[in-house]
Design a protein around this motif. Structure first.
Motif, PDB file in Angstrom:
ATOM      1  N   VAL B  94      44.696  51.450  22.193  1.00 13.75           N
ATOM      2  CA  VAL B  94      45.820  50.573  21.871  1.00 13.75           C
ATOM      3  C   VAL B  94      46.180  50.689  20.388  1.00 13.75           C
ATOM      4  CG1 VAL B  94      46.656  48.205  21.901  1.00 13.75           C
ATOM      5  CG2 VAL B  94      45.166  49.013  23.730  1.00 13.75           C
ATOM      6  N   MET B  95      45.150  50.797  19.545  1.00 13.59           N
ATOM      7  CA  MET B  95      45.411  50.872  18.095  1.00 13.59           C
ATOM      8  C   MET B  95      46.133  52.158  17.708  1.00 13.59           C
ATOM      9  SD  MET B  95      42.058  49.385  16.155  1.00 13.59           S
ATOM     10  CE  MET B  95      42.594  49.897  14.530  1.00 13.59           C
ATOM     11  N   LEU B  96      45.946  53.205  18.516  1.00 14.77           N
ATOM     12  CA  LEU B  96      46.449  54.529  18.134  1.00 14.77           C
ATOM     13  C   LEU B  96      47.935  54.496  17.766  1.00 14.77           C
ATOM     14  CD1 LEU B  96      45.518  57.461  17.851  1.00 14.77           C
ATOM     15  CD2 LEU B  96      46.291  57.853  20.195  1.00 14.77           C
ATOM     16  N   GLY B  97      48.738  53.778  18.588  1.00 16.08           N
ATOM     17  CA  GLY B  97      50.168  53.724  18.321  1.00 16.08           C
ATOM     18  C   GLY B  97      50.473  53.124  16.953  1.00 16.08           C
ATOM     19  N   LEU B  98      49.698  52.102  16.577  1.00 17.27           N
ATOM     20  CA  LEU B  98      49.914  51.462  15.270  1.00 17.27           C
ATOM     21  C   LEU B  98      49.468  52.388  14.143  1.00 17.27           C
ATOM     22  CD1 LEU B  98      48.661  47.896  16.265  1.00 17.27           C
ATOM     23  CD2 LEU B  98      51.026  48.715  16.098  1.00 17.27           C
ATOM     24  N   GLU B  99      48.388  53.155  14.411  1.00 17.59           N
ATOM     25  CA  GLU B  99      47.901  54.077  13.378  1.00 17.59           C
ATOM     26  C   GLU B  99      48.878  55.229  13.149  1.00 17.59           C
ATOM     27  OE1 GLU B  99      43.212  54.010  13.176  1.00 17.59           O
ATOM     28  OE2 GLU B  99      43.854  54.533  15.193  1.00 17.59           O
ATOM     29  N   PHE B 100      49.506  55.717  14.245  1.00 23.97           N
ATOM     30  CA  PHE B 100      50.526  56.765  14.086  1.00 23.97           C
ATOM     31  C   PHE B 100      51.641  56.263  13.182  1.00 23.97           C
ATOM     32  CE2 PHE B 100      49.443  58.667  18.474  1.00 23.97           C
ATOM     33  CZ  PHE B 100      48.646  59.632  17.904  1.00 23.97           C
ATOM     34  N   GLY B 101      52.051  55.016  13.401  1.00 18.98           N
ATOM     35  CA  GLY B 101      53.169  54.480  12.638  1.00 18.98           C
ATOM     36  C   GLY B 101      52.804  54.192  11.192  1.00 18.98           C
ATOM     37  N   GLY B 102      51.560  53.755  10.953  1.00 11.57           N
ATOM     38  CA  GLY B 102      51.199  53.266   9.621  1.00 11.57           C
ATOM     39  C   GLY B 102      50.593  54.304   8.705  1.00 11.57           C
ATOM     40  N   SER B 103      50.238  55.472   9.239  1.00  3.86           N
ATOM     41  CA  SER B 103      49.560  56.462   8.413  1.00  3.86           C
ATOM     42  C   SER B 103      49.999  57.863   8.830  1.00  3.86           C
ATOM     43  CB  SER B 103      48.039  56.303   8.573  1.00  3.86           C
ATOM     44  OG  SER B 103      47.366  57.419   8.042  1.00  3.86           O
ATOM     45  N   PRO B 104      51.091  58.356   8.221  1.00  2.00           N
ATOM     46  CA  PRO B 104      51.672  59.624   8.677  1.00  2.00           C
ATOM     47  C   PRO B 104      50.708  60.812   8.592  1.00  2.00           C
ATOM     48  CG  PRO B 104      53.108  58.519   7.113  1.00  2.00           C
ATOM     49  CD  PRO B 104      51.828  57.752   7.130  1.00  2.00           C
ATOM     50  N   PHE B 105      49.884  60.867   7.552  1.00  2.00           N
ATOM     51  CA  PHE B 105      49.091  62.084   7.368  1.00  2.00           C
ATOM     52  C   PHE B 105      47.757  62.031   8.098  1.00  2.00           C
ATOM     53  CE2 PHE B 105      46.211  64.926   5.036  1.00  2.00           C
ATOM     54  CZ  PHE B 105      46.860  66.117   5.337  1.00  2.00           C
ATOM     55  N   LEU B 106      46.982  60.972   7.915  1.00  3.01           N
ATOM     56  CA  LEU B 106      45.658  60.912   8.534  1.00  3.01           C
ATOM     57  C   LEU B 106      45.676  60.234   9.898  1.00  3.01           C
ATOM     58  CD1 LEU B 106      43.419  60.020   5.472  1.00  3.01           C
ATOM     59  CD2 LEU B 106      43.527  62.182   6.702  1.00  3.01           C
ATOM     60  N   ALA B 107      46.739  59.480  10.179  1.00  2.00           N
ATOM     61  CA  ALA B 107      46.827  58.688  11.405  1.00  2.00           C
ATOM     62  C   ALA B 107      45.618  57.774  11.574  1.00  2.00           C
ATOM     63  CB  ALA B 107      47.013  59.582  12.631  1.00  2.00           C
ATOM     64  N   ARG B 108      45.098  57.290  10.434  1.00  5.26           N
ATOM     65  CA  ARG B 108      44.023  56.303  10.472  1.00  5.26           C
ATOM     66  C   ARG B 108      44.316  55.245   9.423  1.00  5.26           C
ATOM     67  NH1 ARG B 108      39.535  57.928  13.407  1.00  5.26           N
ATOM     68  NH2 ARG B 108      39.515  60.154  13.829  1.00  5.26           N
ATOM     69  N   LEU B 109      44.118  54.000   9.794  1.00  2.00           N
ATOM     70  CA  LEU B 109      44.401  52.912   8.858  1.00  2.00           C
ATOM     71  C   LEU B 109      43.124  52.455   8.192  1.00  2.00           C
ATOM     72  CD1 LEU B 109      46.859  50.898  11.104  1.00  2.00           C
ATOM     73  CD2 LEU B 109      47.437  52.362   9.173  1.00  2.00           C
ATOM     74  N   ARG B 110      43.261  51.882   6.980  1.00  2.00           N
ATOM     75  CA  ARG B 110      42.110  51.366   6.236  1.00  2.00           C
ATOM     76  C   ARG B 110      42.391  49.919   5.823  1.00  2.00           C
ATOM     77  NH1 ARG B 110      39.376  54.889   7.534  1.00  2.00           N
ATOM     78  NH2 ARG B 110      39.390  57.050   6.895  1.00  2.00           N
ATOM     79  N   ARG B 114      44.272  47.975   8.625  1.00  2.00           N
ATOM     80  CA  ARG B 114      43.444  48.259   9.788  1.00  2.00           C
ATOM     81  C   ARG B 114      43.078  46.963  10.512  1.00  2.00           C
ATOM     82  NH1 ARG B 114      40.281  51.945  12.055  1.00  2.00           N
ATOM     83  NH2 ARG B 114      38.496  51.112  13.193  1.00  2.00           N
ATOM     84  N   ARG B 115      42.744  45.941   9.710  1.00  2.00           N
ATOM     85  CA  ARG B 115      42.368  44.666  10.328  1.00  2.00           C
ATOM     86  C   ARG B 115      43.545  44.072  11.088  1.00  2.00           C
ATOM     87  NH1 ARG B 115      39.272  44.321   5.694  1.00  2.00           N
ATOM     88  NH2 ARG B 115      40.837  43.150   4.526  1.00  2.00           N
ATOM     89  N   ALA B 116      44.751  44.218  10.507  1.00  2.00           N
ATOM     90  CA  ALA B 116      45.936  43.686  11.186  1.00  2.00           C
ATOM     91  C   ALA B 116      46.180  44.434  12.501  1.00  2.00           C
ATOM     92  CB  ALA B 116      47.154  43.809  10.262  1.00  2.00           C
TER      93      ALA B 116
END
Lengths: 272, 256
Positions: B94-110, B114-116
């Motif tokens: 489920v988080m993957l979609g948000l990570e794609f949107g929030g982190s163009p290069f690494l596709a991982r949030l910090r 990330r908590r949000a």
């Protein structure tokens, strides 16, 4: 009587049956060795256990008189180093190019036939070229291993990548993923365990290329040693070396399988 | 809410016409069930809505704008199979979609982002009743749970249109009814326009505000290739409101 295909051995029987062929081979060897040695005590072809263990003692646990090295260990280290570097390079190239070839239509259109043709070149036929171009040192041996297994790894991984359900790739796009993000988060994580499978299947070939290269031009290594010992018909050294190489290959395969289980738990969970 | 207009849409593969002359307008917030016999082009139509296939003729407009010719986040999708990623846990899916949107290069949030994202994803999982399964891989989930996960994964991007390709076809009847209820509730809450391809007529009428049937009008064998399927029935389902009314009064009102 139930049909043969429906009769399954229990665990204890399976373990016993597994040992049977090994035990038979050992017994056949002992009988044959005994027979030859009773005719000619100096026979070199099928040495007895005593001369084999003496040779192991000499090669593994006593320093060589000329160099002061423990030969089995220095041979093992130089062979595994060559194998490791060659295989690592092949895995890296195979992983990158395989994924691109499996995923990106333009890349596939450009390189698919090219890698298919490359993979048909018998790598051993390149060995003279490598020796001429790169010299007789470490580089040509490592290059032979890398060149020998890279095309297989690329093609194998390209096929595995193309097998990722189209639905997954579409789904990722509807979640807003770019091509790069799809590679990073969807394709690479799913392809790493497949790459390890490909690597396991190509390790046999990698050993073949290693030993061939060492046999022809080297001054250390497991392959070098057995081909050197051949001149003296020293079967008491060659046989344990072959057994040791087999053990190393088996252990590498096992280690890769264990690593796969630990590193990619999603592949193995929930398969009841 | 989003209006979808289909104008004179054709799909032809080589000399095989699959769909011909499809015309309709889906009102904002409607739930359209697409039915028809196997091979009538329902799924082809859905793939064109997705942008996975392009129309041979005609066009599809979303709020008056021609849709992008590749999949994008304004159109979510749930397939019958392979909708979720096997290498990610339910929460990560489920988080993957948000990570794609929030982190163009690494596709991982910090950190805070990330908590949000994690909180939003957990809430989404709770919406489909999968809180307990957040840490499980898809292979550890039942078929019904996997489809609920696929729905949660699609909805976390707040798509304007949700496309469902026989999403409940492989589920047991009991489980299916349960997932239907979740689907209807989410449709009302999120106020999306939904297109669902299904083989099951009772499902089509239970969920849809409108049922559209595709079929071939000409069935003689020598005509089979030259003529495709078109809209043969277009029924508004009685008693369904478009746009959808909330099923229950909002929680705040109930508390007062």
């Amino acid at each position: 009587m139930r049909r043969l295909i429906n009769r399954r051995p229990d665990i204890a029987t399976r373990f016993g049956l597994m040992l049977v062929p090994f035990v038979i081979v050992i017994i056949v060897y002992m009988v044959a060795s005994e027979a030859r040695l009773s005719v000619n005590p100096n026979d070199k072809l099928l040495p007895g256990w005593s001369s084999i263990s003496a040779a192991v003692e000499r090669m593994a646990f006593q320093p060589d008189q000329r160099t002061g090295n423990y030969l089995l260990w220095t041979d093992t280290i130089s062979s595994l180093t060559r194998l490791g570097i060659g295989v690592a390079i092949a895995t890296l190239i195979g992983g990158v190019f395989g994924i691109l070839q499996g995923l990106i239509p333009y890349w596939r259109a450009t390189f698919n036939s090219f890698t298919a043709v490359l993979s048909m070149i018998p790598p051993l036929a390149l060995l003279p070229i490598l020796f001429i171009a790169l010299g007789l040192g470490e580089l040509s041996k490592v290059a032979l291993i890398a060149i020998g297994i890279t095309p297989f790894l690329i093609r194998d991984l390209a096929l595995r990548t193309a097998e990722i359900p189209h639905e997954e790739i579409i789904k990722a796009q509807t979640l807003g993923a770019s091509t790069w993000q799809i590679i990073l988060r969807v394709v690479v994580p799913q392809m790493l365990p497949r790459l390890i499978d490909g690597l396991r299947f190509s390790l046999g070939a990698a050993w073949l290329f290693l030993i061939a290269a060492e046999a022809i031009a080297s001054d250390s290594g497991l392959g070098y040693r057995i081909f050197l010992m051949r001149r003296y018909l020293a079967m008491d050294v060659i046989l344990p070396y072959v057994a040791w190489i087999t053990f190393l290959a088996f252990a590498l395969d096992l280690a890769l399988r264990l690593f796969q289980r630990v590193a990619f738990p999603w592949m193995f969970r929930g398969r009841a | 809410m989003t209006q979808v207009t289909v104008e004179n849409l054709w799909k032809v593969y080589g000399d095989q016409t699959v769909l011909e002359n499809i015309n309709f307008t889906a009102e904002p917030g409607s739930f359209i069930s697409l039915v028809g016999p196997s091979g009538c082009g329902k799924s082809t139509f859905l793939r064109m809505m997705l942008g996975d296939e392009s129309p041979s003729r005609g066009r599809i407009l979303i709020d008056g704008v021609e849709l992008e010719d590749e999949p994008s986040p304004d159109r979510g999708v749930v397939f019958q199979k392979y909708s979720v990623f096997p290498h990610l846990t339910a929460l990560q899916n489920v988080m993957l979609g948000l990570e794609f949107g929030g982190s163009p290069f690494l596709a991982r949030l910090r950190g805070k982002k990330r908590r949000a994202a994690r909180a939003a994803s957990l809430e989404m999982l709770q919406n489909v009743g999968l809180s307990q399964a957040a840490g499980k891989y898809p292979s550890e989930l039942s078929g019904g749970m996997q489809q609920r996960l696929a729905i949660a994964q699609a909805l976390v991007k707040k798509p304007k249109i949700l496309l469902l390709d026989e999403p409940f076809g492989a589920l047991d009847p009991g489980i299916r009814a349960e997932v239907h209820d979740i689907m209807l509730r989410l449709w009302r809450e999120e106020r999306m326009t939904i297109f669902m391809v299904t083989h099951d007529l009772s499902e089509a009428f239970k969920l849809g505000t409108r049922v559209i049937a595709f079929d071939r009008v000409r069935t003689r064998p020598e005509e089979a290739k030259a003529y495709g399927a078109t809209v043969t029935f277009d029924l508004k389902v009685d008693g369904k409101s478009v746009p959808p009314a909330p099923a229950e009064p909002p929680l705040k009102a109930a508390a007062q």
